[in-house]
Write a protein that holds these residues in place. Structure first.
Motif, short mmCIF file in Angstrom:
data_model
loop_
_atom_site.label_atom_id
_atom_site.label_comp_id
_atom_site.label_asym_id
_atom_site.label_seq_id
_atom_site.Cartn_x
_atom_site.Cartn_y
_atom_site.Cartn_z
N THR A 45 -11.03 4.61 -16.95
CA THR A 45 -10.83 4.75 -15.78
C THR A 45 -10.13 3.69 -14.50
O THR A 45 -9.58 4.31 -14.22
N GLU A 105 1.57 7.18 -6.74
CA GLU A 105 0.16 8.25 -6.65
C GLU A 105 1.35 9.88 -6.61
O GLU A 105 0.59 10.17 -6.97
N SER A 106 1.21 9.47 -5.19
CA SER A 106 1.28 10.88 -5.21
C SER A 106 2.80 11.31 -4.05
O SER A 106 2.38 10.89 -2.74
N SER A 134 2.14 13.60 -0.67
CA SER A 134 1.11 13.33 0.09
C SER A 134 1.71 12.40 0.82
O SER A 134 1.97 12.44 2.56
N ALA A 135 2.69 11.02 0.28
CA ALA A 135 2.95 10.32 1.15
C ALA A 135 5.08 11.26 1.92
O ALA A 135 4.64 10.25 3.19
N ARG A 187 2.51 2.07 -3.52
CA ARG A 187 0.79 2.38 -3.88
C ARG A 187 1.02 3.52 -4.38
O ARG A 187 0.86 4.56 -4.67
N ALA A 188 0.86 4.52 -2.55
CA ALA A 188 1.21 5.56 -1.99
C ALA A 188 1.86 6.05 -2.89
O ALA A 188 1.88 7.94 -3.21
N LEU A 236 1.09 -0.81 0.07
CA LEU A 236 -0.34 0.21 0.06
C LEU A 236 0.93 1.64 -0.44
O LEU A 236 0.53 2.14 -0.78
N VAL A 237 2.35 1.58 0.98
CA VAL A 237 2.78 2.92 0.75
C VAL A 237 3.75 2.93 -0.70
O VAL A 237 3.69 3.95 -0.57
N TYR A 242 6.38 9.35 4.83
CA TYR A 242 7.23 7.67 4.44
C TYR A 242 8.18 8.54 3.87
O TYR A 242 8.67 9.36 3.51
N ALA A 289 4.37 13.90 3.41
CA ALA A 289 3.84 14.95 4.42
C ALA A 289 3.66 13.45 5.28
O ALA A 289 3.43 13.75 6.37
N MET A 290 3.24 12.15 4.83
CA MET A 290 2.78 11.82 6.21
C MET A 290 3.47 11.17 7.19
O MET A 290 3.51 9.84 7.56
N ARG A 336 -6.45 5.12 -15.09
CA ARG A 336 -6.24 6.04 -14.31
C ARG A 336 -5.96 4.85 -12.86
O ARG A 336 -5.00 6.23 -12.11
N LEU A 337 -6.39 4.59 -12.72
CA LEU A 337 -6.40 3.71 -11.31
C LEU A 337 -5.45 2.80 -10.85
O LEU A 337 -4.82 2.77 -9.89
#
Lengths: 310, 527
Positions: A292, A175-176, A179-180, A171-172, A168-169, A185, A182-183, A295-296
């Motif tokens: 769709t 993706e961004s 944001s990762a 993929r995160a 999950l990390v 990681y 900022a959290m 994009r995902l």
């Protein structure tokens, strides 16, 4: 199972063999791209992995040593790429191309003394009972151990990506990365890990060619499979299962071309050898028409360098 | 008398978070100077200030993103150094950002899992906890949905629920209402009051005076990075709060009288456009007349078709029936942007950098980009001297504060760049001006100047079409307003005959002709 001299069972069994280096390198590229790093150095990493594994096997007479060294060599090549693109934030496309050019030259140089050396390929397993099943037995249960290992790696990559927190990390981050970060990681560290794992898998894919099929070393042995692996990831719209399916499709049609040539089918050999490229791209493009889903699955930060800011 | 009980009653309540003399400098600027701030347990505390007053920097110091250069931070009475956001979360500080930090392609549950510390949580268990918390606080969410498909209001809920799952003592909300409809705002306030009653402190950052008076019990006002006042907003007037915030009264645009032309200048005549982006909005049968000498305001939460409509109006998208967009009697729907500009349609796009201007080009070059038809190009060559003259004129007339017109567009502040872009378009002497969010992220002074420029243009007989999420702005400058919701355009109403409440309801999809079966957020809110 023969039609006009063409043996379908032999062909399908060979398909798995032909697809395996692509499965390994493609999954490696998938990991890197899923964190947002496009590594065009796959061809170079496969070549260096192939030659290193070959040399290690010739010198130690151990298959395991050969495969292990190929993974280390692939990872070492990848670490060079990661250093350039992640630590120094060089352009990923240019660095990847440079890595491939470097790998072509380095592997030719390293392999010169070993060219033409005859070695024993990896023996096929005969899984008791299952391998005696008609048709399916020879296709699925009389393969060499690396074929099974690559399938297991594929399953592990799918499980890791979609069912673990670390996945999950990953993929995160793709993706961004902002944001990762900022959290809390460590984006660069995670990208390093992914690129290095990808390099190890590419090296292993190369070694499958030098140690198993066709188990020899010649300059340029990989012959463009690294590029196919990169293309597979994109055309499979970043889904590991599809990367594997695409790899086997490509392998199968390549093999089909050989068989047809052997049978003397009156199609120009150039047309036959371009067939796998065309077929794989057409099939994967048709499968990935859904915007769709695209994009995902597409890592939004692909090729973008990450700068940590306050 | 029992000494212990007496002590307890007399002991002052320890502030949840206390800042003393916090100073934060960046090269060339002092963002915060000697700031004192105190948030008590179970209190909604406002941090009030204009854009650029230093609110964001101060909050980042509290959340561990920045380190203050001087001053002390106390948490529950104990001095603390907050080095990272993770440490802030560990203390019990949660933050909902203005620009959400969500991962669009992941599900709600995955997004929340990424922000939680307890790593080994079973995901099914997490789903249950999300549903439980979201129901408890009136923030309905389906943990399995992908963030990409959520409305802005729903995304904010995800961020709030993510904070709440960490049992915070202090929740920081950065401009939370800037993207919400009035109904959504009301609902958010209910949630915040409930949280306060349970003892959670809330630091509420805003520059909207009415909201702060409605919600907050105490306030710290920042001006130019310094505290200009501590007060109880309920005992102040909007006037006095504005004075603390900007040092003077907020200027309002003066509206000279204007007589609209009898015939419409710009017409949308049954404009439809099915989207081909899976996350875009399809426009359905839009009808609108804009007359010369009037400002038509289009209200709506962004993402309801504004971007798609702007692209059709500007000529970036020329697909579809060209007769559906008319300038006077002429069908212009098939013309490219340059042709439309030649016919007198000017644009102020929502994105200042990238659409409104080229960030790396200087102001002279940026003037040329849309002013090429004003005699700035001759025989295929650029007349730089004339372009420079025009850029200088724009700079003077619209008070664009920059050392020189040779400055790159990206080096200007948002307000100054926006004044330049609006000025550049006005200098084209357009028949129609179309503006998207003309004062978004612009300071109060520049916003007032832009409003004045638009209203002046109206007095000269130009037809103006202004998209905005800010109802205050629309009610200040518009003659008529319409609402865009989920690709549908409401009928236009004269401002004098409508109200914030009605427009707010329409923004939630409750207007004649709106898609009643819509699944979008606002419709649920009201229904």
């Amino acid at each position: 199972m023969e039609i006009a001299g063409f043996n379908i069972v032999t062909w399908l069994a060979a398909t798995l063999v032909m697809g395996t280096p692509l499965v390994l390198a493609g999954l490696g590229e998938f990991l890197a791209e899923k964190t947002g790093v496009l590594n065009l150095g796959t061809e170079g990493m496969m070549l260096v992995g192939a030659v290193s594994g070959f040399i290690a096997f010739v010198e130690t007479d151990s298959q395991i040593a050969g495969f292990a060294v190929s993974m280390l060599a692939g990872a070492a090549m990848a670490s060079l790429f990661a250093l350039l693109t992640q630590t120094f934030r060089a352009n990923q496309v240019a660095s990847g191309l440079a890595l491939t050019i470097f790998g072509v030259g380095l592997s030719a140089f390293m392999g010169r003394p070993y060219e033409g050396e005859g070695i024993q390929g990896l023996a096929k397993l005969h899984i008791p009972l299952l391998s005696d099943i008609p048709v399916l037995g020879p296709i699925l249960f009389q393969q060499d151990p690396m074929v099974y290992l690559s399938i297991a790696i594929g399953a592990a990559v799918i499980y890791f990506t979609y069912h673990t927190r670390a996945g999950l990390v990953m993929r995160a981050v793709g993706e961004s990365p902002e944001s990762a970060h900022a959290m809390g990681y460590r984006v660069i560290g995670i990208r390093y890990l992914a690129v290095l794992s990808g390099g190890a898998l590419a090296g292993l894919g190369g070694a499958y060619m030098s140690l198993v099929e066709p188990h020899l070393w010649v300059e340029g042995l990989v012959a463009g499979r690294g590029w196919i692996a990169v293309a597979l990831v994109v055309f499979a719209s970043w889904r590991p299962g599809r990367v594997m399916a695409g790899a086997y499709l490509f392998g199968g049609i390549t093999r089909l071309g050989f068989e047809l040539q052997g049978l003397g089918v009156p199609i120009p050999s150039q047309a036959l050898s371009s067939l796998p490229y065309i077929a794989t791209i057409v099939v994967l493009v048709i499968l990935s028409r859904d915007r769709t889903k695209l994009r995902l699955n597409r890592p939004a930060s692909l090729t973008k360098p990450f700068f940590a800011t306050g | 008398m029992n000494a212990t009980a007496h002590d307890a009653a007399d002991r002052p309540v320890i502030p949840r978070l206390e800042l003393e003399g916090v100073t934060k400098r960046f090269p060339g600027v002092v963002a915060n100077e000697d700031v004192d701030l105190r948030v008590m347990p179970g209190e909604i505390h406002a941090l009030l200030g204009e854009n650029g007053a230093g609110k964001s920097t101060l909050v980042k110091c509290m959340y561990g993103v920045h380190q203050p250069d001087e001053g002390r931070i106390h948490w529950e009475g104990d001095p603390v150094t907050i080095a990272t956001p993770a440490q802030a979360r560990h203390l019990g500080i949660g933050m909902v950002f203005q620009h959400f930090s969500l991962f669009e392609t992941l599900t709600i549950a995955e997004n929340i899992a990424l922000g939680l510390e307890d790593v080994n949580d079973d995901p099914r268990n997490l789903d249950d906890r999300i549903v439980e918390v979201s129901e408890l606080y009136g923030l309905p969410l389906d943990p399995r949905r992908t963030v990409l498909k959520l409305s802005v209001g729903e995304r904010q809920r995800v961020e709030i629920v993510r904070c709440l799952l960490q049992h915070p003592g202090l929740l920081i909300m950065d401009e939370p209402t800037s993207v919400l409809t009035p109904t959504e705002i009301e609902r958010l306030f209910t949630t915040l009051r409930q949280l306060r009653d349970e003892g959670i402190s809330i630091l509420y950052i805003s520059h909207k005076l009415a909201e702060i008076q409605q919600l907050c019990e105490s306030a710290t006002v920042l001006r130019h990075g310094r505290v200009s006042a501590h007060c109880d907003p309920r005992e102040e007037t909007p006037h006095s709060l504005a004075e603390m915030m900007i040092g003077s009264e907020i200027p309002r645009a003066e509206r000279p009288a204007s007589t609209p032309t009898p015939a419409p200048v710009l017409r949308l005549d049954g404009l439809s456009r099915p989207t081909d982006d899976p996350f875009g909005v399809s426009l359905v049968d839009m009808n609108l007349d804009v007359h010369g000498g009037e400002v038509m305001g289009i209200a709506g939460v962004s993402g309801n078709g504004q971007a798609e409509l702007m692209r059709l109006l500007s000529g970036e998208d020329t697909s579809g029936d060209p007769t559906r967009i008319r300038l006077g009697d002429e069908a212009v729907g098939g013309l490219d942007p340059a042709e439309r500009r030649r016919r007198g349609i000017a644009f102020v796009p929502e994105e200042r950098l990238g659409r409104g201007s080229v960030p790396d080009m200087d102001l002279v070059e940026n003037t040329l980009l849309t002013g090429a038809y004003q005699g700035l190009v001759g025989r295929g060559f650029i007349r730089f001297a004339r372009a420079r003259q025009l850029a200088e004129r724009i700079r003077e007339r619209f008070d664009v504060r920059t050392p020189s017109v040779d400055a790159q567009a990206r080096s200007l502040s948002g307000g100054n760049l926006q004044k330049f872009i609006v000025g550049r378009e006005i200098e084209q002497h357009p028949r129609v001006l179309i503006a998207g969010q003309p004062t978004w992220g612009v300071d109060v002074g520049a916003a007032a100047a832009i409003h004045q420029a638009l209203v002046d243009l109206r007095a000269q007989g130009c037809a103006l079409l202004v998209f905005s999420e800010d109802l205050d702005e629309l009610f200040e400058i518009s003659d008529r307003v319409a609402v865009i919701f989920n690709g549908h355009l409401s009928p236009a109403k004269p401002v004098a005959e409508t109200s914030y409440e009605e427009v707010g309801r329409w923004m939630g999809g409750l207007f004649p002709g709106a898609d009643g079966g819509s699944t979008r957020e606002g419709a649920h809110d009201v229904a």
